[in-house]
Design an enzyme around this catalytic site. Structure first.
Site, PDB file in Angstrom:
ATOM      1  N   LEU A   1       0.833  -1.200   0.000  1.00 16.85           N
ATOM      2  CA  LEU A   1       0.000   0.000   0.000  1.00 16.85           C
ATOM      3  C   LEU A   1       0.865   1.245   0.000  1.00 16.85           C
ATOM      4  CD1 LEU A   1      -2.513  -1.351   2.647  1.00 16.85           C
ATOM      5  CD2 LEU A   1      -2.737  -1.391   0.160  1.00 16.85           C
ATOM      6  N   ARG A   2       2.151   1.053   0.179  1.00 13.90           N
ATOM      7  CA  ARG A   2       3.154   2.131   0.116  1.00 13.90           C
ATOM      8  C   ARG A   2       3.058   3.116   1.267  1.00 13.90           C
ATOM      9  NH1 ARG A   2       7.117  -0.082  -2.798  1.00 13.90           N
ATOM     10  NH2 ARG A   2       6.867   0.077  -5.038  1.00 13.90           N
TER      11      ARG A   2
ATOM     12  N   ASP B   1       0.596  -9.465  -5.700  1.00 17.94           N
ATOM     13  CA  ASP B   1       1.927  -8.871  -5.531  1.00 17.94           C
ATOM     14  C   ASP B   1       1.903  -7.405  -5.970  1.00 17.94           C
ATOM     15  OD1 ASP B   1       4.538  -8.792  -4.722  1.00 17.94           O
ATOM     16  OD2 ASP B   1       5.346  -9.461  -6.630  1.00 17.94           O
TER      17      ASP B   1
END
Lengths: 427, 320
Positions: A64-65, A306
């Protein structure tokens, strides 16, 4: 809110259900299927004619950064992408910045993600501090904070003594350990599968032995420690055969494969297409074919997206300098359907790999639609197509090797705990 | 997969990125075009006006005095304006993105980019980017990218072989040395197999061969004596000193002992075999001085022909 889902084809792989019927939801749970339960008055009716109604998708690997890489993606953007992709639950790897190695960071992430239209998240805590492979994290504390398992994302633990101890420690509490099998030395500087294509293009190769050697070590240590081991993102035919053999020998191991590796191989690098720069590398055609077959027969438990948002600055570079990763949340369902269609698999079997099976890997009661279950649902039109364009992707990660393609399946509604998180009919 | 990006829809040369995928006729056409250019150098005025008014940018992201110089001479003999940029010492160090550099230079009305880059595929990326940004009129010549390709070197090697051997269809050619890291070897292999050379051999220790190399249509030898037996052409490759790191080779001495081209070994080849080297040579490492300076060496003619071949490529791409 009471929801009546009308006239859809209910596929619930965990319970062997595949029939056209209505589904009823109240207070965030499934209350029944078939006839309207006594006293049920719907406040919302969703027409699912021509659609499949299935458990919300569960993704075992989605970056999700957040925290740290908000310029690439934010929780808001990626949760919108997840909902648009029919994903209602996801596990996120610990390679954020800072790394998920402290309880407060995990609590913060879980807190930020606690919105009704957001998918449930299960952080995978770091197995070692800073993912450096040296010191153990406070796993019990991290578990309390919400971590469901412990892993290293793409980073290896070089020191096998640390690996042994990390597994022993995790096994003490019954925590699962999720690891990628890739020997960091054999993979050093490598950017593509070590084979004819890499030889031709002059790219540094990563041999299959990078996976099998690491896998051999992990399987040995898993047997030694009794830890619940999950291997993430397998890439090779030899790798999956080792896992099959290990299971037969009584080792508790599960595994998944990334959706890109189900459809692509090293040939797809083409003329140095940086979109095909992935980790692990895309391997040979026969590896891809083995992964497809082994996912179909259940030897590979689950399929993950991924999801790794990479911005254009990270991709518009020569192949060996480009960042690894591709966007995947919104492609998981279409690419699963494409695989099922090509393999002539029953839909229920295919959907099991992205619903009931990943729920089992997570060890949670989810991914099914029995009465009383949490009402996480995905309703999609299998006859409609999803055009993979930058504009159609809600994720801030617009880079994928599938850009420009039309894939089968369009999500119409996504429900998370009985809440309408995505409505694809709004256009 | 997209169409070969270096050819137009009509099959004409738009860029020269790699020899792989070039039709045999195209390679022969380049060699034929080069032949008359070889004599330009013998004139009193060593110039033809084919690229007059055109700007050729030499973009060298990796150092190479020799290749840059030959491209510069070739462009100048075609009357082009030549601008040399050694980018590894300028903007790349300031963190400018590769494609930003390209955009800037494109805005300076370039007609041709000659590109040397340490990453395999960088010229492909640049060519694709030029197409995407409407700068399609700029031609890209790959002057060496990573381990991938060095097409003008491959072409000048073919020119040299044709000059001495005339016919490709009866030859046995051996490529000796560090094939793993060599863009030259890859371009040579593609050129030789495309031109119909019946036997292309590579000779190297296993540490210096990429896996799957035989799929490129070559016969692999690990023993140099076996590999050299009966060959018409010996193409030696440069061995870089950094190969002693990373556990690829123990020492230059042992390499010379096992793979160095000596007179005794050369005697195993046909009596009229020629010896080639892309330069710069490491005497006493991959080649013995007696061979390098011997009667079978055609290493200096390679350099001369290289200018003619590069003129041919640039004229075919940018000539009016």
């Amino acid at each position: 809110m009471k929801i009546h889902i009308k006239n859809g084809r209910l596929i619930d792989p965990a319970h062997g259900v595949d029939k056209t019927t209505d589904v009823f939801i109240a207070a965030g749970r499934i209350v029944g299927a078939g006839d309207t339960p006594a006293g049920f008055t719907a406040s919302c009716v969703l027409d699912a004619t021509g659609c499949i109604v299935c458990p919300g998708l569960i993704d075992l690997s989605a970056r999700l950064r957040e925290p740290g890489f908000e310029y690439r993606a934010t929780l808001e953007s990626e949760m919108a992408a997840a909902a648009a992709g029919g994903i209602t639950r996801l596990a996120c790897p610990p390679d954020t910045d800072p790394v998920l190695d402290e309880p407060s960071l995990v609590e913060m992430l879980s807190h930020r993600a606690r919105l009704p239209e957001f998918a449930h998240i299960h952080p995978v805590g770091a197995l070692t501090t800073q993912l450096e492979g040296k010191a153990l994290t406070e796993m019990a504390e991290l578990f309390e904070a919400g971590c469901i398992a412990f892993g290293q994302a793409n980073r290896a633990i070089v020191d096998n003594q640390v690996m042994l101890r990390a597994m022993h420690y995790a096994a003490t509490f019954g925590f699962p350990v999720w690891l990628q099998a890739q020997d960091p030395f054999l993979a050093r500087q490598g950017v593509a599968h070590d084979g004819e294509i890499a030889a031709r293009l002059g790219l540094a190769g990563i041999p299959v032995a990078a996976e099998t050697i690491a896998l051999s070590t992990l399987l040995h240590l898993a047997r030694e420690t009794g830890v619940r081991l999950h291997i993430t993102r397998l890439s090779s035919a030899a790798g999956i055969e080792m896992i099959v053999a290990a299971r037969a020998a009584g080792i508790a191991v599960t595994c998944d494969v990334a959706v890109h590796h189900l459809h692509l191989c090293d040939h797809d690098i083409g003329f140095f297409n940086p979109q095909a720069r992935l980790d692990p590398p895309l391997r040979a055609q026969r590896d891809r074919d083995a992964l497809r077959a082994r996912l179909a027969d259940g030897s590979i438990d689950a399929l993950c997206s991924d999801h790794t948002p990479v911005d254009d600055d990270g991709k518009q570079l020569p192949f060996d300098e480009a960042e690894v990763g591709a966007t995947g949340l919104e492609l998981l369902l279409p690419l699963t359907l494409k695989w099922a269609r090509e393999m002539k698999l029953p839909l229920a079997t295919a959907l099991a790999r992205i619903t009931a099976a990943p729920a089992r890997v997570l060890g949670i009661d989810a991914g099914h639609l029995a009465p009383g279950a949490v009402a996480d649902l995905c309703i999609f039109d299998p006859a409609a197509e999803f055009h993979v364009t930058r504009a159609n992707l809600k994720s801030l990660g617009k880079n994928t090797p599938f850009l420009g393609l039309s894939l089968p399946g369009r999500v119409r509604y996504t429900l998370i705990e009985g809440h309408l998180a995505y409505d694809g009919t709004l256009g | 997969m997209t169409r070969n990006p270096q050819l137009t829809a009509e099959g004409e040369l738009k860029h020269l990125l790699t020899i792989e995928g070039l039709p045999c006729e195209m390679i022969l056409r380049i060699l034929d075009t080069a032949a008359p250019f070889a004599s330009v150098a013998e004139r009193e005025v060593k110039k033809v006006p084919l690229l007059r008014g055109k700007s050729v940018f030499n973009l060298f992201f990796e150092n190479s005095t020799r290749t840059r110089t030959t491209f510069e001479i070739a462009a100048k003999r075609l009357s082009a304006d030549v601008i040399n940029l050694n980018i590894n010492t300028s903007s790349a160090n300031k963190g400018e993105r590769l494609l930003d550099t390209v955009d800037n230079l494109a805005a300076m009305q370039a007609d041709m980019f000659v590109i040397r880059h340490a990453s395999s595929g960088a010229p492909h990326l640049i060519a694709q980017h030029l197409a995407a940004t409407g700068c399609d009129h700029i031609h890209v010549v790959n002057a060496g990218d990573g381990r991938h390709a060095h097409p003008t070197q491959g072409l000048l090697d073919m020119y040299t072989i044709r000059h001495y051997k005339r016919d490709f269809s009866q030859l046995t050619v051996a490529i000796v040395g560090d094939v793993l890291h060599s863009r030259v070897a890859r371009s040579q292999i593609h050129a030789l197999t495309t031109l119909g050379v019946p036997e292309v051999r590579v000779i190297a220790p296993k540490t210096l061969l990429p896996s799957g190399i035989e799929r490129l249509g070559v016969r692999v030898f690990h023993a140099i004596d076996d590999g050299l037996r009966g060959v018409d052409v010996v193409m030696t490759l440069r061995l870089q000193n950094e190969r002693m790191q990373g556990a690829l080779l123990p020492s230059t001495e042992e390499y010379f002992k096992a793979y160095g081209l000596t007179q005794e070994r050369l005697a195993l080849a046909k009596p009229d075999a020629i010896v080639m080297h892309p330069g710069p040579m490491n005497r006493g490492v991959e080649i013995d001085s007696a061979v390098a300076d011997g009667r079978q060496a055609v290493i200096l003619p390679q350099v001369t022909f290289g200018i003619a071949v590069r003129m041919a490529v640039m004229a075919m791409l940018g000539g009016t």
